[in-house]
Structures are given as C-alpha cells and as structure tokens.
Design a protein around this motif. Structure first.
Motif, mmCIF file in Angstrom:
data_model
loop_
_atom_site.group_PDB
_atom_site.id
_atom_site.type_symbol
_atom_site.label_atom_id
_atom_site.label_comp_id
_atom_site.label_asym_id
_atom_site.label_seq_id
_atom_site.Cartn_x
_atom_site.Cartn_y
_atom_site.Cartn_z
ATOM 1 N N GLY A 122 -6.553 8.295 1.520
ATOM 2 C CA GLY A 122 -6.020 8.355 0.167
ATOM 3 C C GLY A 122 -5.715 7.012 -0.456
ATOM 4 N N ALA A 123 -5.822 5.907 0.316
ATOM 5 C CA ALA A 123 -5.534 4.574 -0.217
ATOM 6 C C ALA A 123 -6.731 4.054 -1.014
ATOM 7 N N SER A 165 -3.495 0.179 -3.130
ATOM 8 C CA SER A 165 -2.600 1.240 -3.614
ATOM 9 C C SER A 165 -2.610 2.374 -2.594
ATOM 10 N N PHE A 166 -1.446 2.932 -2.325
ATOM 11 C CA PHE A 166 -1.306 3.976 -1.322
ATOM 12 C C PHE A 166 -0.830 5.266 -1.986
ATOM 13 N N PRO A 167 -1.253 6.429 -1.456
ATOM 14 C CA PRO A 167 -0.934 7.698 -2.117
ATOM 15 C C PRO A 167 0.564 7.972 -2.199
ATOM 16 N N HIS A 214 1.520 4.307 -8.151
ATOM 17 C CA HIS A 214 1.574 3.423 -9.317
ATOM 18 C C HIS A 214 2.019 2.007 -8.966
ATOM 19 N N ARG A 215 2.013 1.681 -7.689
ATOM 20 C CA ARG A 215 2.450 0.357 -7.237
ATOM 21 C C ARG A 215 1.346 -0.247 -6.388
ATOM 22 N N ALA A 216 0.800 -1.395 -6.822
ATOM 23 C CA ALA A 216 -0.238 -2.087 -6.069
ATOM 24 C C ALA A 216 0.398 -3.180 -5.209
ATOM 25 N N GLU A 272 2.245 -8.944 0.358
ATOM 26 C CA GLU A 272 3.091 -7.792 0.680
ATOM 27 C C GLU A 272 2.511 -6.891 1.758
ATOM 28 N N LEU A 273 1.228 -6.988 2.004
ATOM 29 C CA LEU A 273 0.581 -6.096 2.964
ATOM 30 C C LEU A 273 0.953 -6.492 4.392
ATOM 31 N N SER A 274 0.984 -5.509 5.280
ATOM 32 C CA SER A 274 1.375 -5.753 6.665
ATOM 33 C C SER A 274 0.336 -6.614 7.380
ATOM 34 N N ASP A 275 0.753 -7.189 8.518
ATOM 35 C CA ASP A 275 -0.165 -8.002 9.310
ATOM 36 C C ASP A 275 -1.386 -7.193 9.740
ATOM 37 N N GLY A 276 -1.152 -5.958 10.181
ATOM 38 C CA GLY A 276 -2.267 -5.123 10.629
ATOM 39 C C GLY A 276 -3.233 -4.803 9.511
#
Length: 378
Positions: free
Chosen positions: A249-250, A266-268, A272-274, A279-283
C-alpha cells in the motif's frame, strides 16, 4: 560480459582457492569464515583496472594485513595473487568469443632500491593472456618492465618504466583494443557493501538533478537514479512492484528534478504525509538503495552485493530476492550474505543453488568445491 572463474592465493583467510562464478552466484555462511574476503579479493581486481590497487590495500590496513594470515612453508615468499577468467564479446563482433585471463601478483618492495614507500605493496608480476591451443600473451609485466602485443602481433616493451605500485593494466591505454576492452570491463564493475544510513550519509543528502543510469557505490545519486527511471525511461513497473511487495500500500514519490533530484514515501497508515530521506528508517533507506542498484536504467556488467540484508526486516527479504533475480537477467550478480532466509528466497526465485562458505584446515573454502575448482553437482 561475465566472470567465468576466480583464483585467489594468499589473501587474508584464503590460502588458495579457485571457483566458478555463474550468472547469479550466492555465497552464504556465518561470521569469521571469510565470505567478505572472497568479495574483497574480486574488488581488488577491479582496483587493478582503475589504478587504485595499492590505495585499496593501504585502506584495509596495508600489505601485512592483506597477506595470508596462516603459516607458510620455510621457503615460501609472502605473495598475494589474483587471477580472473572472463567471458565476453568484443564490441562490433558479436560472433567472436573473447576469453581472456588477467592475473596480478603483489608482494613487498624494497624502498632502498625502488620508487616505493617502505610499507607500500609492489606489483611483482602481471599478465593478460588468451588461453587456447596456442596461448597468446597480450600483456606481460615483470617488476617495472612491461611488454604488450601491438596491432601487428609483435611484443613491444613499454617505453617508460612503471612505478612499483602501478598496474600495467591501468597505465597502458590505446595500445590494443582487447586490452582496453578488458580494462573497461573490470573498471565498470560495481560493489555495494552496506550503504551508510546515518543522518550525514550520501543516501540522505540531496543528489544533483542529472540523468543517472547507474547507482554510485555510495548511493549518493539515488534520487537521480529514481528520477531517471520515472521521468527518462518512463517505466517503473519493477520498482513499483518491489515497493508494494515490501511495503503493501506504500507509494514512492519521485517528482521531476529541478536543481536536485528528490524522493519521498507515503504509507497507507498516514496517506497525506510524505516522508523524505531524512525521516525514513535505516532499513527503508537501505532497501531503496538496493533497488536503485539492482533496477537502475542501465546496469553494470557485474554487480556484487556484500551482506545486503543489513538493517532489513525479514519481511523485506522476499522483495529483495525478487529484485536480485530481475537484475540477474540483465547483469551478472554476486551475493555474499549471512542470511540463510535471503539465500533460500533467491533460490526460490531463480532455482540457483546457494553455496556455503566454510573453514577447511583453517582456510576459507566453499562447501562442495573440488580441489580442481569445480562443483561436481553442477
């Protein structure tokens, strides 16, 4: 264009080993068996072509650290030798098979008599040959002197001596198309080893908005690689499928570049937040970088991945295995991993047999490999 086999002597935990490489090779094993040394040895062959061999050895602690760590016979000189067989096609002549072998031997120099620093590695010997009923020598080097075969088939001596730490393969340019083809092939290999994901890593910094067909070794042009797929090739089917498989869903957002090329996800759960690279995790960043390496617009002829599972959640491994399988249809791929689940997932996707790296008599070996360098079960 591919590697047919690799022969390593006297490197770290490797006393002597020769083994074949296929279109896709997966080596799996625990800590301390020498998997990374196999990977690094081939990276040194790449460095010989780019002219960075001495620098690469210096960066890993110098020649004393790079030499075979076990016991030697009383009369055995400390030597590090690398030999690689290639299977390629000369440009413009797709019917002519070109099967060269490149080898380089490295040892200690003597700064009292040679243009070399005291701890700097010396190129003792180097060659590029075409094996067959009648072996043809294209390049031969002994110490500072080097000979090459000219267009008329005569061996000519290089008119200036080489530095003791300088490879002839990197220094000789424009002398023979075959030699230039081998150097270009080896220099175009890509090695990806655990992308940095800290706040100051190249992955998290903006990349310049220029067309990028291939991911840099440090992943610093990831934004440009993704933008090239989205807006130049206009085909991100494989990329989008990999994202959806890993993060159901991302969505990966890649706007047209301006001065910089950027991306976000963007995640389900929060539609409405990119989330940008900072901000994204290391993985997640590690996974996106691997997709950039494996699904780029233009892949190098050879891709080596060392421990690509680092920082990845186990749920991401099937998607990574699928991306590796896709890449292997366009390039030769070598994967060195701790992860048995990843190796098994790649086997499920491709049918290849992962090979287990072990210790045999104190030295690095590959389970099932015969002493003559073949896998009898193939």
């Amino acid at each position: 264009m591919s590697i047919s086999d690799l022969d390593i002597t006297g490197y770290r935990s490797i006393r002597s080993i020769r083994f074949p490489l296929r279109r896709l090779t997966v080596l799996v094993g625990g800590n301390g068996v020498g998997k990374t040394n196999l990977y690094r040895a081939l990276e040194l062959v790449h460095a010989a072509a780019t002219g960075d061999l001495a620098l690469s050895i210096a960066r890993e602690g110098g020649l004393a650290s790079a030499m075979w760590a076990g016991q030697r016979r009383a009369n055995e000189k400390p030597r590090l030798a690398l030999d690689v067989g290639l299977d390629t096609i000369l440009p413009g002549d797709e019917e002519a098979a070109f099967l060269p072998r490149y080898s380089v031997e490295i040892g200690y120099g003597d700064s009292r008599y040679e243009a070399i620093f005291s701890e700097e590695p010396k190129i003792k010997a180097e060659s590029l040959i075409l094996p067959g009923r009648r072996t043809v020598t294209l390049l031969e080097r002994k110490g500072p002197a080097a000979w090459y075969r000219d267009q008329d088939g005569r061996m000519r001596q290089l008119d200036h001596p080489l530095l003791a730490s300088e490879t002839a393969l990197s220094a000789l340019r424009g002398t023979l198309p075959e030699l230039d083809a081998v150097r270009h092939l080896l220099a175009s290999w890509r090695f990806y080893h655990s992308f940095r994901t800290d706040p100051d890593s190249p992955l998290r910094r903006p990349s310049l908005g220029v067309t990028a067909p291939t991911l840099d070794a440090d992943g610093g042009n990831l934004g440009a690689v993704l933008a090239t797929l989205r807006h130049i090739r206009g085909d991100t089917v494989d990329l989008d499928e990999a994202i959806d498989q890993a993060f159901p869903g991302a969505r990966l957002n890649v706007p047209p570049p301006e001065r910089d090329a950027s991306f976000s996800m963007s995640f389900p759960e929060i539609p409405h937040r990119a989330f940008g690279p900072a901000e994204l995790s290391d993985g997640t960043m590690q996974f996106l970088a691997l997709l950039g390496a494996l699904l780029a617009y233009r892949l190098p002829p050879f891709i080596a991945l060392n421990e690509p599972e680092t920082s990845l959640h186990p749920d991401l491994l099937p998607a990574l295995a699928r991306a590796i399988a896709r890449a292997a249809t366009r390039s030769q791929v070598w994967v060195v991993t701790h992860s048995v689940p990843l190796a098994n997932a790649i086997a499920d996707q491709t049918g290849i047999v992962p090979r287990t790296v072990i210790r045999r008599d104190g030295a690095t070996w590959i389970e099932g490999l015969s002493d003559i360098g073949i896998f009898p079960d193939e």
